[in-house]
Write an enzyme that holds these catalytic residues in place. Structure first.
Site, PDB file in Angstrom:
ATOM      1  N   PRO A   2      15.508  85.507  -8.295  1.00 14.03           N
ATOM      2  CA  PRO A   2      15.368  85.188  -9.722  1.00 14.03           C
ATOM      3  C   PRO A   2      13.924  85.368 -10.172  1.00 14.03           C
ATOM      4  O   PRO A   2      12.996  85.009  -9.451  1.00 14.03           O
ATOM      5  CB  PRO A   2      15.780  83.715  -9.797  1.00 14.03           C
ATOM      6  CG  PRO A   2      16.600  83.478  -8.582  1.00 14.03           C
ATOM      7  CD  PRO A   2      16.065  84.407  -7.535  1.00 14.03           C
ATOM      8  N   GLU A   3      13.773  85.955 -11.319  1.00 12.48           N
ATOM      9  CA  GLU A   3      12.436  86.151 -11.873  1.00 12.48           C
ATOM     10  C   GLU A   3      12.044  84.921 -12.680  1.00 12.48           C
ATOM     11  O   GLU A   3      12.871  84.049 -12.963  1.00 12.48           O
ATOM     12  CB  GLU A   3      12.423  87.414 -12.737  1.00 12.48           C
ATOM     13  CG  GLU A   3      12.702  88.687 -11.940  1.00 12.48           C
ATOM     14  CD  GLU A   3      11.668  88.940 -10.852  1.00 12.48           C
ATOM     15  OE1 GLU A   3      10.472  88.657 -11.062  1.00 12.48           O
ATOM     16  OE2 GLU A   3      12.064  89.412  -9.777  1.00 12.48           O
TER      17      GLU A   3
END
Length: 125
Positions: A2-3
């Site tokens: 996940p960014e």
């Protein structure tokens, strides 16, 4: 993995449901994540009220008056607010259950995420 925007979106999504709530129990179904879940995690969190949730880089911190539960979602982890009675799925590893009858459920098929504890050095026992 996940960014930052996804981690921030997760923080914003879970905050209204658990900030201000007291942890009534922690159900650890799998301790073997990226780093082993501390054996005393349930006792450290149970009874604590979640004061704030903040994001530090790709980590989420569930802050209490004695310390913080630190969650990293890893490559495939998710946090879901759910009814604790809702049937667990295969990769649901941890439930943090609150006094509002909701649970924060950590789901991670690849087990690259982590759940750690950091004591607040300024906390008074």
């Amino acid at each position: 993995m996940p960014e930052l925007p996804e981690v921030e979106t997760t923080r914003r999504g879970i905050s209204p449901h658990i900030v201000g709530q007291r942890v009534v129990r922690v159900d650890i179904h799998e301790t073997r994540l990226r780093w082993p879940v501390p054996t005393d995690m349930a006792s450290l969190l149970t009874g604590q009220r979640i004061d704030t949730i903040e994001r530090r880089a790709k980590y989420l911190l569930l802050n209490t008056n004695t310390g913080s539960a630190i969650i990293h979602l890893g490559m495939s982890g998710r946090l879901v607010v759910t009814d604790p009675a809702h049937r667990r799925r295969k990769h649901d590893h941890v439930d943090i259950v609150f006094d509002n009858d909701l649970a924060l459920r950590f789901h991670d098929p690849r087990r690259f995420g982590c759940l750690l504890w950091a004591e607040d050095p300024h906390a008074h026992a």
